[in-house]
Write a protein that holds these residues in place. Structure first.
Motif, PDB file in Angstrom:
ATOM      1  N   MET A   1       1.214  -1.538   0.056  1.00 43.54           N
ATOM      2  CA  MET A   1       0.149  -0.181   0.291  1.00 43.54           C
ATOM      3  C   MET A   1       0.869   0.694   0.304  1.00 43.54           C
ATOM      4  N   LEU A   2      -0.158   2.609  -0.892  1.00 41.24           N
ATOM      5  CA  LEU A   2       0.955   3.591  -0.650  1.00 41.24           C
ATOM      6  C   LEU A   2       0.218   4.508   0.131  1.00 41.24           C
ATOM      7  N   THR A 379       7.432  26.618  -4.837  1.00 40.58           N
ATOM      8  CA  THR A 379       6.534  24.728  -4.795  1.00 40.58           C
ATOM      9  C   THR A 379       7.685  24.155  -5.927  1.00 40.58           C
ATOM     10  N   TYR A 380       6.861  22.990  -6.460  1.00 43.15           N
ATOM     11  CA  TYR A 380       7.134  21.753  -7.242  1.00 43.15           C
ATOM     12  C   TYR A 380       5.458  20.929  -7.741  1.00 43.15           C
ATOM     13  N   PRO A 381       5.803  20.317  -8.388  1.00 41.71           N
ATOM     14  CA  PRO A 381       4.533  20.033  -9.616  1.00 41.71           C
ATOM     15  C   PRO A 381       4.041  18.829  -8.425  1.00 41.71           C
ATOM     16  N   GLY A 382       4.848  18.090  -7.712  1.00 38.97           N
ATOM     17  CA  GLY A 382       4.422  17.251  -6.944  1.00 38.97           C
ATOM     18  C   GLY A 382       3.750  15.525  -8.339  1.00 38.97           C
ATOM     19  N   GLY A 383       2.594  15.390  -7.537  1.00 33.88           N
ATOM     20  CA  GLY A 383       1.898  14.222  -8.515  1.00 33.88           C
ATOM     21  C   GLY A 383       3.393  12.676  -8.143  1.00 33.88           C
ATOM     22  N   VAL A 384       4.304  12.732  -7.678  1.00 37.77           N
ATOM     23  CA  VAL A 384       5.796  11.119  -7.921  1.00 37.77           C
ATOM     24  C   VAL A 384       4.944  10.546  -6.466  1.00 37.77           C
ATOM     25  N   THR A 385       5.913   9.568  -6.593  1.00 41.58           N
ATOM     26  CA  THR A 385       5.635   8.347  -6.065  1.00 41.58           C
ATOM     27  C   THR A 385       7.121   8.113  -5.189  1.00 41.58           C
ATOM     28  N   LEU A 386       6.757   8.499  -3.511  1.00 41.49           N
ATOM     29  CA  LEU A 386       8.504   8.162  -3.281  1.00 41.49           C
ATOM     30  C   LEU A 386       8.742   7.897  -2.447  1.00 41.49           C
ATOM     31  N   SER A 387      10.376   7.092  -1.905  1.00 41.62           N
ATOM     32  CA  SER A 387      10.001   5.886  -1.452  1.00 41.62           C
ATOM     33  C   SER A 387      10.546   6.419   0.046  1.00 41.62           C
ATOM     34  N   SER A 388      10.351   5.392   1.041  1.00 39.10           N
ATOM     35  CA  SER A 388      10.438   5.318   2.427  1.00 39.10           C
ATOM     36  C   SER A 388      11.998   4.918   2.461  1.00 39.10           C
ATOM     37  N   TRP A 389      12.526   4.253   1.312  1.00 36.76           N
ATOM     38  CA  TRP A 389      13.609   3.108   1.946  1.00 36.76           C
ATOM     39  C   TRP A 389      13.567   2.133   2.988  1.00 36.76           C
ATOM     40  N   ARG A 393      11.813   7.685   9.468  1.00 40.34           N
ATOM     41  CA  ARG A 393      11.826   9.467   9.165  1.00 40.34           C
ATOM     42  C   ARG A 393      12.186  10.095   8.141  1.00 40.34           C
ATOM     43  N   ILE A 394      12.615   8.749   6.746  1.00 40.08           N
ATOM     44  CA  ILE A 394      12.385   9.209   5.996  1.00 40.08           C
ATOM     45  C   ILE A 394      11.250   9.020   4.758  1.00 40.08           C
ATOM     46  N   PHE A 395      10.401   8.678   5.576  1.00 40.17           N
ATOM     47  CA  PHE A 395       8.729   8.855   4.903  1.00 40.17           C
ATOM     48  C   PHE A 395       8.317   9.924   5.893  1.00 40.17           C
ATOM     49  N   MET A 396       8.497  10.712   7.198  1.00 41.46           N
ATOM     50  CA  MET A 396       7.753  11.559   7.576  1.00 41.46           C
ATOM     51  C   MET A 396       8.529  12.555   6.957  1.00 41.46           C
ATOM     52  N   SER A 397       9.598  12.528   6.939  1.00 31.45           N
ATOM     53  CA  SER A 397      10.462  13.918   5.781  1.00 31.45           C
ATOM     54  C   SER A 397       9.877  14.379   5.056  1.00 31.45           C
ATOM     55  N   LEU A 398       9.549  13.325   3.707  1.00 31.83           N
ATOM     56  CA  LEU A 398       9.053  13.448   2.275  1.00 31.83           C
ATOM     57  C   LEU A 398       7.152  13.681   2.912  1.00 31.83           C
ATOM     58  N   PHE A 399       6.483  13.456   3.364  1.00 37.67           N
ATOM     59  CA  PHE A 399       5.359  13.736   3.840  1.00 37.67           C
ATOM     60  C   PHE A 399       5.838  15.223   3.898  1.00 37.67           C
ATOM     61  N   VAL A 400       6.227  15.337   4.970  1.00 37.14           N
ATOM     62  CA  VAL A 400       6.158  16.745   5.072  1.00 37.14           C
ATOM     63  C   VAL A 400       6.669  17.859   3.600  1.00 37.14           C
ATOM     64  N   ALA A 401       7.710  17.805   3.109  1.00 38.37           N
ATOM     65  CA  ALA A 401       8.113  18.130   1.925  1.00 38.37           C
ATOM     66  C   ALA A 401       6.954  18.474   1.085  1.00 38.37           C
ATOM     67  N   GLY A 402       6.282  17.490   0.706  1.00 39.31           N
ATOM     68  CA  GLY A 402       5.172  17.055  -0.086  1.00 39.31           C
ATOM     69  C   GLY A 402       4.257  17.820   0.267  1.00 39.31           C
ATOM     70  N   LEU A 403       3.725  18.290   1.755  1.00 33.34           N
ATOM     71  CA  LEU A 403       2.750  19.181   1.858  1.00 33.34           C
ATOM     72  C   LEU A 403       2.349  20.334   1.374  1.00 33.34           C
ATOM     73  N   ARG A 404       3.849  21.288   0.832  1.00 28.32           N
ATOM     74  CA  ARG A 404       3.775  22.569  -0.521  1.00 28.32           C
ATOM     75  C   ARG A 404       3.926  22.196  -1.685  1.00 28.32           C
ATOM     76  N   GLY A 413       5.665   2.946   2.666  1.00 31.10           N
ATOM     77  CA  GLY A 413       5.806   3.210   4.200  1.00 31.10           C
ATOM     78  C   GLY A 413       5.637   3.889   4.897  1.00 31.10           C
ATOM     79  N   PHE A 414       4.031   4.209   5.619  1.00 29.14           N
ATOM     80  CA  PHE A 414       3.995   5.446   5.728  1.00 29.14           C
ATOM     81  C   PHE A 414       3.499   4.926   7.594  1.00 29.14           C
ATOM     82  N   GLU A 415       3.105   3.319   7.350  1.00 33.75           N
ATOM     83  CA  GLU A 415       2.554   2.284   8.674  1.00 33.75           C
ATOM     84  C   GLU A 415       4.317   2.536   9.229  1.00 33.75           C
TER      85      GLU A 415
END
Length: 449
Positions: A1-2, A379-389, A393-404, A413-415
């Protein structure tokens, strides 16, 4: 799941910062090894503190959860024949400390973990324990988890550990050293990274009655055989977890209030506060109400900045996310330690942010990944799929980056937020962030928040 995360136009509200994971874990350890009953108030309850509790229960401690505190009946100086396989899951601290403590047990103990942990560097700790008289060996891959510690005791003496791989090696030996037959001395080679975590360990040991000294440069430690004493402990806020809320607040003009803030912290990751002030964000602390107020003006995050993260490695991913929006540049150095974490965090953030269109460059010193420089945009276009590896902590940081960004992104990796920040989604929902669980092929599978 994503997880599909919609961008937001603003970020404000009142949010509760989780209690400190390192402080909770250290308090559980000292309570387990003490004679009598320890109470840990305002403890963090997440997967990794639960893993520590289960490991300590395997050693014979009785740990009971109450509303707002833990009660721990310790094992004192009587170490039992436990004959257990102790499961560390993905926690490097649990594996390393339990492996060291098992040296003092009167019977063999197998210490293992998940696939990620079994790939992490363990050799310096195992070598150091053998220098102190322990009989510990790897079961599958040489000098990696899982291991069997034959429990033939720590004799004491001197061991040597590198300071530029993981402070957890030093912490593990320090916790086990009071149980040795004679004094233990630790000599640290190379630069000593993450000193704040070692200071937290030293404070926990001293408060529990352990006779330990450290040189001013943190390169030499001496621990006398001594008994752990029970005490009441209050765990304070976790600044690594706070960094995600603080970074989100810094991306949008407005006011944000954080609660569960005591204000006195030994955590290196407290550095996120002065860093944000340097970036133009106004942050005030009210110890009376235990709150931190963030007032972000429209002209923050402008200029060219440089930060050394040698003593605050866990906020490296957060800073990469924040740097994506600095109107100028953010140069981060001193992060080479993060290549030994669950993921190589600088490589991970650089790869994923590049996928999202961010101008970020990895920095090398002497051929080793040490940091990055990021030149931000509005800002950035967004609309991409990003991996938590595979790293929460990678997931939570990318989550924040995506907000804008302009459109929703999808994240793996959200779980894993349950490892250290189980209320992560709940807190961001307070700001109106909407998330939806989707299948890998992007077919909607249900609203998460």
């Amino acid at each position: 799941m994503l997880l599909k995360v919609d961008p937001v136009d603003s970020f404000s509200g009142t949010f509760r910062v989780p209690s400190s994971k390192p402080e909770t874990q250290r308090a559980i350890l000292t309570g387990t090894l003490a004679e009598g009953t320890t109470r840990v108030h305002n403890d963090l309850r997440c997967d990794e503190t639960e893993t520590m509790k289960n490991a300590c229960r395997a050693f014979g401690a009785t740990i009971t959860e109450h509303d707002g505190y833990l009660e721990i009946r310790g094992i004192g100086g009587t170490l039992p024949h436990i004959r257990h396989v102790v499961q560390s899951r993905g926690s490097g601290l649990v594996f390393r400390v339990v492996t060291a403590l098992a040296s003092a047990l009167p019977s063999p103990v197998v210490v293992t973990g998940d696939a990620t942990l079994c790939n992490r560097v363990m050799e310096p700790l195992l070598v150091a324990l053998r220098e102190l008289g322990a009989d510990v060996e790897s079961i599958v891959s040489e000098n990696k988890a899982p291991v069997v510690n034959w429990g033939r005791g720590l004799k004491g003496g001197t061991c040597r550990l590198p300071g530029d791989i993981s402070s957890q090696f030093i912490t593990a030996v320090l916790f086990a050293a009071p149980l040795a037959e004679s004094p233990v001395e630790i000599e640290v080679t190379g630069e000593v990274y993450s000193q704040s975590y070692i200071r937290q360990t030293l404070a926990s040991l001293t408060d529990a009655g352990i006779k330990v000294t450290a040189s001013p440069d943190m390169r030499h430690y001496r621990v006398e055989p001594s008994a752990y004493q029970a005490l009441d402990v209050t765990t304070h806020e976790d600044y690594t977890s706070a960094s995600y809320l603080l970074a989100a607040a810094a991306l949008f003009p407005g006011r944000t209030v954080l609660t569960n803030i005591y204000g006195d912290s030994m955590q290196g990751e407290f550095a996120i506060v002065p860093i944000l002030r340097q970036l133009g964000v106004d942050i005030t602390l009210d110890r009376t109400t235990m709150t931190m107020t963030v007032d972000n003006p429209p002209d923050s995050l402008r200029g060219d900045f440089e930060v050394n993260v040698q003593d605050c490695p866990n906020i490296v991913p957060t800073l990469a996310a924040l740097g994506a929006y600095v109107q100028g540049s953010l140069r981060v150095t001193g992060g080479r330690l993060t290549r030994f974490h669950k993921a190589s965090r600088i490589d991970a953030m650089a790869a994923e942010l590049t996928r999202a269109g961010v101008d970020i460059e990895v920095l090398y010193i002497d051929g080793v990944v040490d940091g990055f420089v990021v030149r931000g945009a509005a800002t950035y276009p967004g609309g991409v799929t990003l991996s938590s590896w595979g790293d929460h902590r990678i997931f939570m940081s990318l989550f924040v980056a995506g907000l804008r960004m302009q459109t929703a992104n999808r994240f793996s990796g959200f779980e894993d937020v349950r490892l250290s920040f189980p209320s992560f989604m709940e807190e961001f929902r307070k700001a109106g962030v909407r998330t939806t669980a989707v299948a890998e092929e992007n077919a909607p599978a249900g609203v998460v928040g």
